[in-house]
Design a protein around this motif. Structure first.
Motif, PDB file in Angstrom:
ATOM      1  N   ALA B 251      -7.920  -4.080  -8.019  1.00  0.00           N
ATOM      2  CA  ALA B 251      -7.399  -4.921  -7.107  1.00  0.00           C
ATOM      3  C   ALA B 251      -6.073  -5.174  -6.478  1.00  0.00           C
ATOM      4  O   ALA B 251      -5.294  -6.254  -6.377  1.00  0.00           O
ATOM      5  CB  ALA B 251      -8.368  -6.098  -6.318  1.00  0.00           C
ATOM      6  N   CYS B 252      -5.335  -3.870  -5.847  1.00  0.00           N
ATOM      7  CA  CYS B 252      -3.843  -4.519  -5.809  1.00  0.00           C
ATOM      8  C   CYS B 252      -3.610  -4.241  -4.265  1.00  0.00           C
ATOM      9  O   CYS B 252      -2.869  -5.667  -3.328  1.00  0.00           O
ATOM     10  CB  CYS B 252      -2.824  -2.537  -6.005  1.00  0.00           C
ATOM     11  SG  CYS B 252      -1.340  -3.351  -6.051  1.00  0.00           S
ATOM     12  N   GLY B 253      -4.288  -4.004  -3.545  1.00  0.00           N
ATOM     13  CA  GLY B 253      -4.144  -4.151  -1.779  1.00  0.00           C
ATOM     14  C   GLY B 253      -5.461  -3.295  -1.598  1.00  0.00           C
ATOM     15  O   GLY B 253      -6.081  -3.054  -1.458  1.00  0.00           O
ATOM     16  N   GLY B 281      -8.377  -8.828  -8.506  1.00  0.00           N
ATOM     17  CA  GLY B 281      -7.498  -9.231  -7.682  1.00  0.00           C
ATOM     18  C   GLY B 281      -6.609 -10.240  -8.535  1.00  0.00           C
ATOM     19  O   GLY B 281      -6.307 -10.803  -9.645  1.00  0.00           O
ATOM     20  N   PHE B 282      -4.675  -9.987  -8.565  1.00  0.00           N
ATOM     21  CA  PHE B 282      -3.946 -10.353  -9.247  1.00  0.00           C
ATOM     22  C   PHE B 282      -2.751 -10.506  -8.434  1.00  0.00           C
ATOM     23  O   PHE B 282      -2.441  -9.813  -7.531  1.00  0.00           O
ATOM     24  CB  PHE B 282      -4.066  -9.324 -10.331  1.00  0.00           C
ATOM     25  CG  PHE B 282      -3.155  -8.540  -9.989  1.00  0.00           C
ATOM     26  CD1 PHE B 282      -3.866  -7.147  -9.635  1.00  0.00           C
ATOM     27  CD2 PHE B 282      -1.808  -7.326  -9.872  1.00  0.00           C
ATOM     28  CE1 PHE B 282      -3.330  -5.711  -9.592  1.00  0.00           C
ATOM     29  CE2 PHE B 282      -1.146  -6.640  -9.266  1.00  0.00           C
ATOM     30  CZ  PHE B 282      -2.048  -5.583  -9.153  1.00  0.00           C
TER      31      PHE B 282
END
Lengths: 344, 344
Positions: B251-253, B281-282
């Motif tokens: 979940a990058c964006g 996410g990260f």
């Protein structure tokens, strides 16, 4: 043997299953099966009804973790049963076994890897339903997923939905034992009272009277670190808003989404990106090897010392099974739902 | 120094930011700052425009991984700059540094831990924009999240949305180098051609002409194992349906959700439970320590050997920055968006 009453799977439901339309009890008279080599005949004592079974009521074409139920056959479940005839030396007559049995009084069981003897069953100080509940699949589900996905740390806050259910009530007590602040939601004031007064949750609320969003705002002013997800929908949306950075969601089930043609749209998944959340689904078999031994030791000890409570909702007799199942999907059960078929 | 043109943050946008209303260029005449101890004055050469910056255009009260922009101040960005005055012995005059600079021609920079000298900058065979793109934050984002969350295995299939963007184009080439089948989506036929003919994706499609659901059904008949998520909304929903058991979502964006008051409702999260998916996410800083060295070595070598391509979309001059930013949020950029402020 005079007769055998079984609950047969009749048709795929698209919303809530209806007794008589999608599943129904049926009695076979003069039930006198002839066993093949390796098979045993069981007299079923108790079996488990679980929300995941709703996922097996589907077209066989759809992918999921468990095989779909077959139309025209008895439904099946984890149960405890007595072997009354045997063509398998591993399971002599008189053995009490834990196995996947039919929703029925008697089952002809092939030699499955999931079958095992419960040696202590006849002298157990725990009710036989424990072996399909707190010491069975739901218990291991709570224990292992909380450890493996939740990664709980003392001082953190966990929110558990369907908190008085088969998995939720144990998850809450384990989290409490491990030093967390525990918040639960349930669908009646009676269940909320049970969570607060008997189970020892720090906070609990009735989601039918109060939105999860409003409740979490008040009860978790510093946010939550773990969400133990059993229901989906609006509750998941509220949890996403209230999770802290690096929060974890244990995606155990989403019962609010099982019986509807109009699934709820989750609008705030952006929280996963902005707060670096992890959401993870699992099945209990993923954890069996790594966690079963610890789970069995820890939870059995806590139970025998009466340090944990575990409420069971018993439907009496095989004929009660269909309504008990539909009731559970509607949240009518209070505690872990089982069907008591016969006494030992 | 005659003047300094900066892009100022004027107001929080609720949908797409509008140049002149939410951000605008402003020129300070007679810009003659007096440096304090530890500060340097930079002449900014190039800086990066990234979708995550839209998340900084918010009320300061809302929690996220990066601090909100301050109203009335210049926006900031990762950039490459020349030190032209210095009161900090770590950064002598003439140093080329990588730092968080303002969207402006000149910045007075305090002594920040994120600033570092690029020793090879003056002799580099790579354009300076590389240090804020393929070798900068977007590059490390692609490399580390693909390894850490994606856990790619040769033979698997990955789907990447916004695939010709700053992160997507590198993620696809790394996945290809590691033995995966790579599918990308982008918003124009020109971008799709680039992915297929220049970058070497196995499959690519224009999501404006064809739904992700239909495309994945045809292009990934055996499903996908990893989804590199840059856009959210319907594309995420399609990916959830097409992921295989134990699939991973990086979940990058979710750029489709950044500029709207009506976020899209994701209706099929039940797939997370039934297929045991992980969504995580990260932020890139989570990965810096563990992955930066490997990333720098691997990607720099691939670049110098021309084994990877990396397209950059350069806006020329500081005055072009506001429109370039809004254009990027609309998907008008073709490749990694930067602003070329001045030549070295």
């Amino acid at each position: 043997m005079p007769s055998n009453t079984s609950v047969i799977y009749l048709a795929h439901p698209h919303e809530f299953p209806v007794v008589g339309e999608h599943l129904a009890a049926k009695t076979t008279k003069d039930f006198n099966p002839v066993l093949k080599e390796g098979e045993v005949l069981t007299r079923n004592l108790v079996f488990s009804l679980d929300p995941y079974m709703r996922g097996k009521m589907r077209d066989t074409g759809k992918q999921s973790y468990s095989a779909a139920f077959e139309i025209g056959k008895p439904l099946d479940a984890r149960g405890v049963a007595e072997v009354i005839e045997s063509k398998n030396s591993k399971y002599p007559v008189g053995s009490i076994i834990h196995a996947f049995v039919g929703w029925e009084e008697y089952t002809v069981l092939p030699d499955l890897p999931t079958t095992r003897i419960i040696p202590e069953a006849r002298e157990s100080r725990l009710p036989l339903s424990s072996y399909v509940g707190v010491l069975g699949m739901p218990g291991l589900t709570a224990y292992a997923s909380l450890k493996d996905i939740g990664k709980p740390k003392a001082g953190e806050t966990i929110f558990i939905s369907a908190a008085s259910g088969a998995v939720g009530q144990l998850a809450g007590q384990l989290a409490k034992a491990w030093g967390l602040t525990v918040i639960g939601s349930a669908g009646s004031d009676e269940k909320v009272d049970y969570l607060l007064k008997e189970v020892g949750f720090d906070h609990a609320f009735n989601y039918k009277k109060r939105s999860a969003h409003a409740a979490l705002k008040e009860l978790a002013p510093k946010g939550i670190d773990i969400y133990f997800e059993n229901v989906g929908g609006e509750t998941l949306e509220a949890a996403l808003d209230h999770l802290n950075t690096h929060g974890r969601i244990i995606a155990c089930g989403m019962i609010s989404q099982y019986n509807t043609r109009q699934p709820y749209g989750i609008k705030n998944l952006m929280n996963v990106v902005s707060k670096r959340l992890t959401i993870r689904g699992f099945i209990v078999a993923d954890f069996h090897e790594q966690y079963f031994e610890d789970f069995w030791r820890d939870v059995r000890e806590l139970l025998l010392k009466k340090k944990i409570v575990y409420r069971v909702d018993e439907a009496k007799g095989i004929a009660a099974a269909p309504e008990a199942f539909v009731g559970m999907l509607n949240g009518k059960n209070f505690g872990k739902q089982v069907v008591q078929v016969a006494d030992l």
